[in-house]
Scaffold this active site. Structure first.
Site, PDB file in Angstrom:
ATOM      1  N   ASP A  53       0.814  -1.210   0.000  1.00  0.00           N
ATOM      2  CA  ASP A  53       0.000   0.000   0.000  1.00  0.00           C
ATOM      3  C   ASP A  53       0.853   1.269   0.000  1.00  0.00           C
ATOM      4  O   ASP A  53       1.815   1.397   0.762  1.00  0.00           O
ATOM      5  CB  ASP A  53      -0.901  -0.010   1.242  1.00  0.00           C
ATOM      6  CG  ASP A  53      -1.788   1.211   1.326  1.00  0.00           C
ATOM      7  OD1 ASP A  53      -2.653   1.365   0.447  1.00  0.00           O
ATOM      8  OD2 ASP A  53      -1.620   2.016   2.271  1.00  0.00           O
ATOM      9  N   GLU A 102       1.558   0.049  -4.795  1.00  0.00           N
ATOM     10  CA  GLU A 102       0.690   1.175  -5.107  1.00  0.00           C
ATOM     11  C   GLU A 102       1.510   2.458  -4.978  1.00  0.00           C
ATOM     12  O   GLU A 102       2.129   2.715  -3.944  1.00  0.00           O
ATOM     13  CB  GLU A 102      -0.497   1.249  -4.148  1.00  0.00           C
ATOM     14  CG  GLU A 102      -1.407   2.429  -4.475  1.00  0.00           C
ATOM     15  CD  GLU A 102      -2.256   2.889  -3.306  1.00  0.00           C
ATOM     16  OE1 GLU A 102      -3.163   3.725  -3.533  1.00  0.00           O
ATOM     17  OE2 GLU A 102      -2.019   2.445  -2.167  1.00  0.00           O
TER      18      GLU A 102
END
Length: 574
Positions: free
Chosen positions: A261, A298
């Site tokens: 993330d 990400e």
């Protein structure tokens, strides 16, 4: 197996904890028979304390540091059955009987990803509920499931990005055995499983890491406060904590990969970046286990360094979540031009995102007030994971609306066609394949009154640049916000029709395009349509898509001679 935590060794359990801030550590053991006993742990050097005693799985325990009466769960808890403030439960990872010994994983070239939130994907909100839908996902054409974070979080409702115990599997989803059952069942059906992990911050409620050691540093700041300590004093053991966590998921849970993330918020000035260290450790495990493991990051930076080989100074990951395709297509289809959409809206940007991966490769980005991106020529198409919806792009809208309520039926068919026939790696967000009418909203279940208030105020500030949304936002703490976000599985004829459209597109991608889809080229036909061609020596298909929603997409057989547009001409048009 993690070097720390509670590790079962036959009739005994070895407890080990890194607690350099403490002079003394006591283990408060609560046996399954109801007895409780406090036991002093033995310093073993490097700030670690350990103790091996007769204990067994299902026993529970806390740590007590120095003379503080506060009972603290283990930083390497596998299960927190009573929530993030409760005791750690001893779990024997060898007790689960795997039947996926012949599974070796999938080549990333073959990934068609389906992102889902365990708590809202099915009525039960559990891993077993997901298992019941595996045949559905297989029939749809999915090859890989991506789970939003399942690490223990406060309460029973959360997206998972507020997790505070990164080794513990959320009890309300089904705990460690539930996740293992899901992975095992997916592998039996030929489906890979990825897990979204958060290594850029931890949540606030139930975050006790700072009491044990220097897990955080004020040397860097992040959107969540002090950064995780990857490069300050004591960082060697903090880095070990996260590297071993990555290995824990792919080893103990047989997961096929991790989605990392918001890596652009990770602050690390070390000679070897933590992402590169994780990559090296996972690649060594991959070689030893003879399994294929993928690592996806990400990032909004539009930087190829994340996937560049280590020997070229990159981090060597497999792919990144690439935002420009989504932003370019969303702005064209909806006309939205606030926030980060202010930099999008020209069809040429969509063509460039399809042909080159990034629409911004060093150009000025108004939303940032500076330049954004780097040339992507070194990146393979599959290294870009693209979408037309995901948990961020839906759930981080003020009202959590899906495309179902934003654009026409014809437009949604066009957007799906571009997503699933583009050369990049496609990601479908749960429910989009059936035109799910329910929103996906931001929900939490904090017990701390201060956080309850802060999360509501934070949502208002987050959308200050999106005036069109108004000032009325769903309360994240209201259980109704969570309930509204559940998928509705009763399909009417219209929803079944769009589901068949998705199946058709995925069948085309697999059987007609095959891997030649990686060389698809986008051509701007006019101001509201785009054509995708597959250069090949044999007849293939050409897609013409209209994002205005005034026309249905056209998919037709075409020969190279019929195309009449050479790849160099396409490049010149970009």
């Amino acid at each position: 197996m993690p070097s720390l935590g509670a590790n079962v060794q036959g009739d005994t359990v070895q407890f080990r904890v890194w607690a350099p801030k403490a002079r003394q550590v006591r283990l408060r053991l609560m046996r399954a028979d109801g007895t409780t006993k406090d036991l002093p742990m033995i310093p073993s050097g490097n700030g670690e304390f350990e103790l091996t005693i007769n204990a067994r799985a299902r026993d529970r325990y806390f740590y007590l540091l120095d003379h503080d009466p506060l009972q603290i769960p283990d930083p390497v808890s596998r299960l927190l059955p009573n929530g993030v403030h409760g005791p750690t439960e001893v779990v024997d990872p060898l007790a689960f009987r795997w039947t996926d010994q012949n599974w070796r994983g999938l080549d990333f070239h073959d990934y068609i990803i389906y992102e889902l939130h365990v708590g809202t994907f099915t009525p039960s909100g559990t891993f077993d509920g997901v298992i019941e839908k595996l045949d559905y996902l297989k029939d749809l054409g999915i090859t890989a499931i991506e789970l939003m974070p399942v690490g223990a979080f406060p309460g029973r409702r959360n997206w998972g990005y507020d997790g505070v115990s990164i080794y513990a599997v959320q009890e309300s989803y089904g705990g460690p055995d539930g996740l293992k059952r899901l992975v095992n069942a997916a592998h039996e059906k030929g489906l890979a499983v990825l897990l979204d992990v958060v290594y850029n911050h931890l949540g606030n409620e139930g975050n006790y890491l700072g009491k044990f050691g220097p897990y955080f540093t004020s040397k860097h700041t992040t959107p969540w406060g002090d950064a995780i300590n990857f490069d300050d004093r004591g960082s060697e053991n903090v880095r070990r904590y996260f590297v071993e966590n990555a290995l824990y998921w792919v080893d103990e849970y047989h997961l096929d990969g991790l989605r990392l993330d918001a890596v652009h918020t990770i602050q690390d000035d070390s000679p070897t970046h933590i992402l590169a260290e994780i990559r090296d450790a996972v690649r060594e495990f991959e070689s030893q286990s003879k399994r294929t493991i993928c690592l996806v990051a990400e990032t909004d930076e539009n930087s190829p360094r994340y996937v560049q080989p280590r020997k070229q100074g990159g981090y060597g990951l497999d792919a990144i979540w690439s935002d420009d395709f989504h932003h370019a297509l969303h702005a064209l289809a909806t006309g939205e031009n606030e926030g980060y959409y202010q930099d999008f809206g020209r069809p040429e940007q969509l063509v460039r995102a399809i042909n080159e991966g990034f629409a911004f490769q060093g150009e000025h980005f108004k939303f940032w007030g500076t330049t954004r991106g780097e040339p992507s020529v070194s990146m393979e198409p599959e290294a870009h994971v693209i979408c037309i919806q995901n948990h961020d792009q839906v759930g981080n809208r003020a009202l959590g609306e899906r495309l179902t309520s934003l654009v026409s039926h014809a437009a949604r068919k066009n957007l799906a066609a571009l997503l699933l026939l583009a050369p990049q790696t496609p990601l479908i967000f749960m429910g989009q394949e059936t035109d799910e009418p329910a929103p996906f909203q931001f929900f939490t279940d904090y017990g701390d009154p201060v956080l309850q208030k802060a999360v509501s105020e934070g949502r208002r500030k987050e959308f200050k640049d999106f005036s069109s949304f108004g000032n009325h936002f769903p309360d994240p703490q209201d259980p109704a916000t969570f309930e509204r976000s559940r998928l509705t599985w009763k399909l009417n004829p219209e929803r079944r029709a769009i589901l068949e459209w998705y199946k058709h597109l995925l069948q085309l991608r697999k059987t007609v395009y095959g891997r030649e889809s990686r060389s698809a080229r986008a051509i701007l036909v006019d101001s509201d349509s785009i054509r995708l061609d597959i250069p090949a020596d044999k007849p293939k298909i050409s897609l013409t898509a209209f994002w205005t929603g005034e026309h249905e997409p056209k998919i037709e057989p075409v020969t190279p001679q019929q195309r009449g547009v050479k790849s160099d001409e396409v490049a010149a048009r970009n």
